[in-house]
Design a protein around this motif. Structure first.
Motif, short mmCIF file in Angstrom:
data_model
loop_
_atom_site.label_atom_id
_atom_site.label_comp_id
_atom_site.label_asym_id
_atom_site.label_seq_id
_atom_site.Cartn_x
_atom_site.Cartn_y
_atom_site.Cartn_z
N ILE A 17 0.85 -1.19 0.00
CA ILE A 17 0.00 0.00 0.00
C ILE A 17 0.89 1.23 0.00
CG2 ILE A 17 -1.54 1.38 1.47
CD1 ILE A 17 -2.83 -1.30 2.32
N GLU A 18 0.55 2.19 -0.83
CA GLU A 18 1.24 3.48 -0.83
C GLU A 18 0.28 4.55 -0.30
OE1 GLU A 18 2.67 4.25 -4.77
OE2 GLU A 18 4.05 2.54 -4.76
N LEU A 19 0.79 5.44 0.54
CA LEU A 19 -0.02 6.48 1.17
C LEU A 19 0.53 7.85 0.82
CD1 LEU A 19 -0.25 4.80 4.69
CD2 LEU A 19 -2.05 4.81 2.95
N ARG A 20 -0.34 8.73 0.35
CA ARG A 20 0.07 10.09 -0.01
C ARG A 20 -0.18 11.03 1.17
NH1 ARG A 20 0.02 11.53 -5.59
NH2 ARG A 20 0.16 13.67 -4.81
N ALA A 21 0.88 11.40 1.86
CA ALA A 21 0.76 12.30 3.01
C ALA A 21 0.21 13.66 2.60
CB ALA A 21 2.11 12.46 3.70
N ASP A 22 0.63 14.15 1.44
CA ASP A 22 0.17 15.47 0.99
C ASP A 22 -1.34 15.48 0.77
OD1 ASP A 22 0.52 13.71 -1.19
OD2 ASP A 22 0.82 15.37 -2.61
N ARG A 23 -1.88 14.39 0.25
CA ARG A 23 -3.32 14.34 0.03
C ARG A 23 -4.09 14.25 1.34
NH1 ARG A 23 -4.28 10.42 -5.27
NH2 ARG A 23 -3.21 11.77 -6.79
N LYS A 45 -9.89 4.90 13.58
CA LYS A 45 -10.19 3.56 14.08
C LYS A 45 -10.04 2.54 12.95
CE LYS A 45 -15.16 4.06 13.26
NZ LYS A 45 -16.51 3.99 13.85
N ALA A 46 -10.13 1.26 13.31
CA ALA A 46 -10.04 0.17 12.34
C ALA A 46 -8.78 0.29 11.49
CB ALA A 46 -11.29 0.12 11.45
N ASN A 47 -7.65 0.47 12.21
CA ASN A 47 -6.35 0.60 11.53
C ASN A 47 -6.38 1.76 10.53
OD1 ASN A 47 -3.66 -0.14 11.15
ND2 ASN A 47 -4.15 -1.54 9.47
N ALA A 48 -6.95 2.90 11.01
CA ALA A 48 -7.10 4.08 10.16
C ALA A 48 -7.82 3.73 8.86
CB ALA A 48 -5.75 4.75 9.87
N TYR A 49 -8.97 3.07 9.03
CA TYR A 49 -9.78 2.65 7.87
C TYR A 49 -8.93 1.84 6.90
CZ TYR A 49 -13.62 5.73 9.32
OH TYR A 49 -14.66 6.33 10.00
N GLY A 50 -8.08 0.97 7.46
CA GLY A 50 -7.26 0.10 6.65
C GLY A 50 -6.01 0.74 6.08
N HIS A 51 -5.82 2.03 6.31
CA HIS A 51 -4.66 2.72 5.74
C HIS A 51 -3.39 2.50 6.55
CE1 HIS A 51 -7.91 4.59 3.55
NE2 HIS A 51 -7.10 5.35 2.86
N GLY A 52 -3.54 2.15 7.82
CA GLY A 52 -2.38 1.96 8.69
C GLY A 52 -2.39 2.95 9.83
N LEU A 53 -2.63 2.47 11.03
CA LEU A 53 -2.79 3.35 12.19
C LEU A 53 -1.54 4.20 12.44
CD1 LEU A 53 -4.68 4.07 14.64
CD2 LEU A 53 -3.37 2.38 15.94
N GLU A 54 -0.40 3.56 12.51
CA GLU A 54 0.82 4.28 12.83
C GLU A 54 1.20 5.26 11.72
OE1 GLU A 54 4.21 5.89 14.30
OE2 GLU A 54 2.59 4.86 15.34
N GLU A 55 1.05 4.84 10.47
CA GLU A 55 1.41 5.70 9.36
C GLU A 55 0.54 6.95 9.31
OE1 GLU A 55 2.84 1.62 8.54
OE2 GLU A 55 0.92 2.45 9.19
N LEU A 371 0.06 -6.11 5.11
CA LEU A 371 0.56 -5.46 3.91
C LEU A 371 1.49 -4.30 4.28
CD1 LEU A 371 -2.73 -5.27 1.82
CD2 LEU A 371 -0.72 -6.64 1.25
N PRO A 372 2.66 -4.21 3.68
CA PRO A 372 3.52 -3.04 3.94
C PRO A 372 2.83 -1.76 3.51
CG PRO A 372 4.72 -4.77 2.78
CD PRO A 372 3.27 -5.15 2.74
#
Length: 376
Positions: A17-23, A45-55, A371-372
């Motif tokens: 999974i790739e996450l766009r911090a700017d968006r 909640k829920a692992n930041a809606y599946g995006h990854g809690l910590e990230e 998933l990373p």
């Protein structure tokens, strides 16, 4: 093996999974501007809606008023890694969970006078004072103090020495609709606040507006927004797409693990639902329903490869999906996009939800925590 697994940057992931911090930050800004509110309870909640809690928490830390989660585990994890951002716990805790929550400094949701008393008594025994937000059931019919007994219950709570009444909130069952039922909820909630204010009971935070209501409801009654799905650039309802523009934060990618030629008349996958009408190229992707891809989407689903859409070939398996590339050449290791953009094409969580006959919430929250997740 330990050194190898720790050096994750040296590993070429099969799926990620790739996450766009700017968006994410732009979506947050859009919600604040659209609502006129600066205080934000970011629902992760829920692992930041599946995006990854910590990230996601690392990006939002220091930029929101609260993190909002539904489990004690997530709350304590956030307090450990981001102690400066207050954590609000939506969930109703069992008695054996309370000591850890109180010692962790979590702000708690309270849905009954009995639970408020329990929290207060335990807080006093620990020499602490616990911040709470009182939930009022104005029509959701789930958690919350029934409106008819809310005023008397809160009056008694105000006298409890082990708690601080920092917030009060409610929840809309039809937040996306500007209808008479929601209007009635808002009106009754306002009457309750007025009754309490007359008894000198006031709350620092008053909130109800989730993603949909943040876009469709403006009232001075609430002073903090509570967005979830739109933070991540996903619309909770198609009718809201004209209300504000959000960009998807998440992309989901995988690598082709095997390319094979299938002749006309040969089948692919369980049930032999795909029988090739002509000689074709099949790409096998190491991503299935065990990773979070919805089984029900298989008849309509597609992926992106080199800027073009290609349909799945047969059913979604536990660990794989097969893609019909037709005459397009590919090789093992090539990247395909399951959610996200590739040149001028895009697949969204809403698209996959439509293919599977479900809601976008379910698509992202089911993505495997294994998933990373890579922040870009």
């Amino acid at each position: 093996m330990t050194d190898l697994t720790q050096n994750r940057s040296a590993i070429q992931h099969n799926s990620w999974i790739e996450l766009r911090a700017d968006r994410l930050l732009k979506n947050l800004q859009t919600l604040q501007e659209r609502s006129g509110q600066t205080d934000v309870l970011a629902v992760i909640k829920a692992n930041a809606y599946g995006h990854g809690l910590e990230e996601i928490a690392s990006i939002l830390a220091g930029k929101v008023t609260y993190f909002g989660v539904a489990t004690l585990r997530e709350a304590l994890e956030l307090k450990e890694h981001h102690p400066k951002t207050p954590v609000f716990l939506f969930g109703h805790l069992f008695s054996h969970e309370l000591p850890a929550a109180l010692l962790g400094g979590i702000t708690l949701s309270v849905s009954s006078l009995e639970k408020a008393r329990e929290i207060s008594n335990l807080s006093e025994s620990l020499g602490r004072k616990t911040s709470i937000h009182v939930k009022i059931d104005t029509g959701m019919g789930r958690m919350g103090i029934p409106l008819r007994v809310a005023a008397l219950s809160i009056e008694e709570m105000a006298g409890l020495k082990g708690i601080m009444l920092d917030g009060i909130y409610t929840h809309f069952p039809t937040a996306e609709k500007d209808d008479a039922f929601r209007e009635k909820q808002v009106r009754k909630f306002g009457i309750l606040l007025q009754m309490l204010e007359e008894k000198n009971i006031v709350f620092r935070f008053r909130h109800a507006t989730n993603s949909a209501a943040t876009l469709t409801l403006k009232t001075p009654l609430f002073n903090m927004i509570r967005p979830g799905l739109t933070l991540y650039g996903i619309y909770p309802d198609p009718g809201l797409k004209n209300a504000a523009y959000f960009e998807p934060v998440l992309s989901l990618k995988s690598r082709i693990v095997l390319v094979k030629k299938v002749r006309a008349g040969e089948s692919v996958g369980y049930g032999r639902e795909f029988i090739s009408q002509q000689d074709t190229t099949i790409a096998v992707i190491p991503f299935g329903y065990s990773h979070g891809y919805p089984y029900a989407a298989w008849k309509n689903a597609s992926v992106l490869f080199r800027g073009k859409r290609y349909l799945l070939a047969g059913k979604v398996s536990m660990d794989y999906i097969a893609v019909n590339l037709g005459n397009t050449e590919a090789q093992a290791g090539d990247t395909v996009t399951l959610i996200g953009e590739d040149q001028n094409e895009r697949i969204t969580a809403e698209d996959i939800a439509g293919w599977a006959g479900t809601i976008p919430y379910e698509i992202v929250t089911r993505l495997s925590s294994h998933l990373p997740r890579i922040v870009t």
